[in-house]
Design a protein around this motif. Structure first.
Motif, PDB file in Angstrom:
ATOM      1  N   CYS A 131      -7.255  -3.282  -1.927  1.00 31.26           N
ATOM      2  CA  CYS A 131      -7.480  -2.417  -3.099  1.00 31.26           C
ATOM      3  C   CYS A 131      -8.956  -2.290  -3.495  1.00 31.26           C
ATOM      4  O   CYS A 131      -9.470  -1.169  -3.577  1.00 31.26           O
ATOM      5  CB  CYS A 131      -6.668  -2.861  -4.310  1.00 31.26           C
ATOM      6  SG  CYS A 131      -5.291  -3.943  -3.996  1.00 31.26           S
ATOM      7  N   ASP A 163      -1.605  -0.198   4.500  1.00 32.98           N
ATOM      8  CA  ASP A 163      -1.868  -0.167   3.071  1.00 32.98           C
ATOM      9  C   ASP A 163      -2.398   1.206   2.647  1.00 32.98           C
ATOM     10  O   ASP A 163      -2.962   1.927   3.475  1.00 32.98           O
ATOM     11  CB  ASP A 163      -2.931  -1.241   2.764  1.00 32.98           C
ATOM     12  CG  ASP A 163      -2.840  -1.755   1.338  1.00 32.98           C
ATOM     13  OD1 ASP A 163      -1.994  -1.268   0.565  1.00 32.98           O
ATOM     14  OD2 ASP A 163      -3.634  -2.654   0.991  1.00 32.98           O
ATOM     15  N   HIS A 169      -4.010   3.423  -1.152  1.00 35.82           N
ATOM     16  CA  HIS A 169      -4.238   3.529  -2.588  1.00 35.82           C
ATOM     17  C   HIS A 169      -4.384   4.989  -2.932  1.00 35.82           C
ATOM     18  O   HIS A 169      -5.201   5.694  -2.330  1.00 35.82           O
ATOM     19  CB  HIS A 169      -5.463   2.701  -2.982  1.00 35.82           C
ATOM     20  CG  HIS A 169      -5.214   1.260  -2.715  1.00 35.82           C
ATOM     21  ND1 HIS A 169      -5.546   0.677  -1.515  1.00 35.82           N
ATOM     22  CD2 HIS A 169      -4.571   0.319  -3.461  1.00 35.82           C
ATOM     23  CE1 HIS A 169      -5.128  -0.580  -1.536  1.00 35.82           C
ATOM     24  NE2 HIS A 169      -4.532  -0.833  -2.693  1.00 35.82           N
ATOM     25  N   TYR A 198      -1.141  -6.359 -12.110  1.00 37.86           N
ATOM     26  CA  TYR A 198      -1.705  -5.122 -12.658  1.00 37.86           C
ATOM     27  C   TYR A 198      -0.676  -4.030 -12.940  1.00 37.86           C
ATOM     28  O   TYR A 198      -1.039  -2.938 -13.350  1.00 37.86           O
ATOM     29  CB  TYR A 198      -2.791  -4.579 -11.730  1.00 37.86           C
ATOM     30  CG  TYR A 198      -2.404  -4.615 -10.266  1.00 37.86           C
ATOM     31  CD1 TYR A 198      -1.478  -3.723  -9.748  1.00 37.86           C
ATOM     32  CD2 TYR A 198      -2.952  -5.572  -9.412  1.00 37.86           C
ATOM     33  CE1 TYR A 198      -1.119  -3.762  -8.422  1.00 37.86           C
ATOM     34  CE2 TYR A 198      -2.598  -5.606  -8.070  1.00 37.86           C
ATOM     35  CZ  TYR A 198      -1.683  -4.700  -7.582  1.00 37.86           C
ATOM     36  OH  TYR A 198      -1.318  -4.748  -6.265  1.00 37.86           O
ATOM     37  N   HIS A 214      -0.494   1.805  -5.502  1.00 37.61           N
ATOM     38  CA  HIS A 214      -0.699   0.999  -4.294  1.00 37.61           C
ATOM     39  C   HIS A 214       0.610   1.099  -3.517  1.00 37.61           C
ATOM     40  O   HIS A 214       1.677   0.969  -4.117  1.00 37.61           O
ATOM     41  CB  HIS A 214      -0.879  -0.487  -4.598  1.00 37.61           C
ATOM     42  CG  HIS A 214      -1.926  -0.823  -5.608  1.00 37.61           C
ATOM     43  ND1 HIS A 214      -2.971  -1.661  -5.333  1.00 37.61           N
ATOM     44  CD2 HIS A 214      -2.078  -0.460  -6.911  1.00 37.61           C
ATOM     45  CE1 HIS A 214      -3.724  -1.810  -6.414  1.00 37.61           C
ATOM     46  NE2 HIS A 214      -3.204  -1.089  -7.386  1.00 37.61           N
TER      47      HIS A 214
HETATM   48 ZN   LIG Z   1      -3.630  -2.487  -3.494  1.00 32.92          ZN
END
Ligand SMILES: [Zn+2]
Length: 414
Positions: free
Chosen positions: A105, A154, A156, A241, A290
């Protein structure tokens, strides 16, 4: 029960991984640090190509960022100290402290911050096959399922509003469902959705912003209801978060792990001052999603080895076909066919030692999807006698066999 136990042991990915020569570990390299063999690497590469192509088609921008960064970056994100127990000790370089990254991230946010972005550009979907490093206790390590370094598919997604973020969560779920379908995984049977919520009373674990938690959780719950998904809720399982939707899968021993995840984040945009230039020419706070699509490659490969019992669909099989010349005088013809297969991007081997019966048995043990036997009749007719996992198919022209296999690979048939 005894039978079931026996079957699940037979499917154990650690056992099959060794028998099929897919991955190994070395005490000298270290615990929880897998070494992928050439065959295992084929499976991994095919999965990586599949997911990268699929994501690019859906508007993701694939990037590369470093495996290591200054400790300050994780202080800024709050992963340090929140995530401290899962991180490795800092490395000192020129009097500054660096970390092996446990997360992608903050790297992607710094990339976003490189230049200003207009509301017209958003959502921006930054994706990476990212190598991550997380501490796991040695007792927790298990084959490819639990490791100390892994590659996460991954991404974002930077959004202009909560509504746009929820739309992107929905699209990420579409991607996950499509990926699961291609892999032959069914909801309810092989995976389930979990809505992971925060715990407002635990301010040590969770970012303090009650109104944002309330809103984020109800937006995700509303989305799951609107999509008509079956899901359960789990309190105290969220990221620090924000709330998230986890896709849970079980291994052969019944242990459940999160395979894929989609997270809604109202905290990082504050910490990183992520903004976009609005229609009014002024900066506005962005929202972040995310998500992992195919999850950690190590974990999904472990799961798939067990799911298929090593009988991978053709597109994932390390060796897709074996040619068995009946005797030495058919070797040149076998070689000729092998070259045609290779030119068509089909992974093929020639097996010439031992008796024909032994070679057929060993191809089965190695779980090779197709075997081609060639003798006098086949050389004469320019054919090969084809056998699949389900049994003998018969003598076919070589060009027809290539076309058949190519189609099966292209459609990723199960
Ligand atoms: Zn992330």
């Amino acid at each position: 029960m005894a039978d079931e136990q026996h079957n699940s042991n037979e499917r154990d990915h650690k056992k099959l991984g060794r028998e099929l020569d897919l991955f190994t570990f070395s005490d000298t390299v270290g615990k929880g640090l897998p070494l992928w063999t050439p065959k295992g690497s084929v499976i991994r590469r095919e999965l990586e190509r599949f997911i990268v192509d699929e994501e690019i088609r859906r508007g993701y921008l694939h990037v590369y960022t470093p495996d290591i960064a200054k400790l300050d970056l994780y202080r800024k994100s709050g992963h340090y100290p929140h995530y401290k127990d899962s991180m490795y000790a800092p490395i000192v370089i020129d009097d500054e402290e660096y970390m092996l990254r446990p997360m992608t991230c903050p790297h992607h946010f710094e990339l976003y911050l490189d230049k200003p972005h207009s509301y017209r550009e958003l959502p921006i979907r930054i994706a990476e096959l990212a190598r991550l490093y997380r501490y796991e206790q040695s007792g927790e390590l298990m084959g490819l399922q639990r490791v100390r370094t892994f590659c996460l598919a991954d991404a974002h997604i930077i959004c202009v509003s909560e509504e746009q973020a929820i739309e992107e969560v929905s699209k990420a779920l579409d991607l996950i469902v499509d990926v699961a379908r291609v892999l032959g995984l069914k909801q309810g049977e092989h995976y389930r959705f979990l809505l992971s919520l925060g715990d407002r009373t635990n301010t040590e674990k969770y970012y303090k912003n009650d109104a944002a938690w309330e809103k984020g959780e109800s937006l995700l719950r509303g989305l799951m209801q609107k999509r008509g998904e079956e899901f359960e809720e789990a309190k105290g399982e969220a990221a620090f978060y924000g709330p998230k939707i986890d896709v849970q899968m079980k291994n052969v021993n019944g242990k459940e792990d999160t395979a894929f995840t989609v997270q809604y984040d109202f905290c990082m945009p504050d910490k990183f001052d992520l903004t976009y230039v609005g229609e009014d020419g002024k900066p506005h706070r962005a929202f972040v999603v995310h998500r992992s699509s195919i999850g950690a490659i190590e974990r999904i490969v472990a799961f798939l080895i067990e799911h298929y019992s090593g009988n991978f669909p053709l597109w994932l099989s390390p060796v897709q076909a074996k040619i068995l010349p009946i005797s030495e005088k058919h070797a040149a013809y076998a070689q000729e066919i092998a070259e045609q297969f290779r030119a068509a991007d089909i992974r093929i081997e020639i097996s010439a030692d031992d008796s024909l019966g032994k070679r057929i048995r060993s191809a089965k043990m190695e779980k090779v999807p197709y075997v081609l036997v060639v003798g006098d009749a086949e050389v004469e007719a320019k054919t090969a006698t084809l056998e699949g996992r389900a049994g003998k198919i018969g003598a076919l022209p070589v060009a027809d066999i290539i076309a058949k296999l190519k189609e099966e690979i292209r459609t990723r048939a199960l």
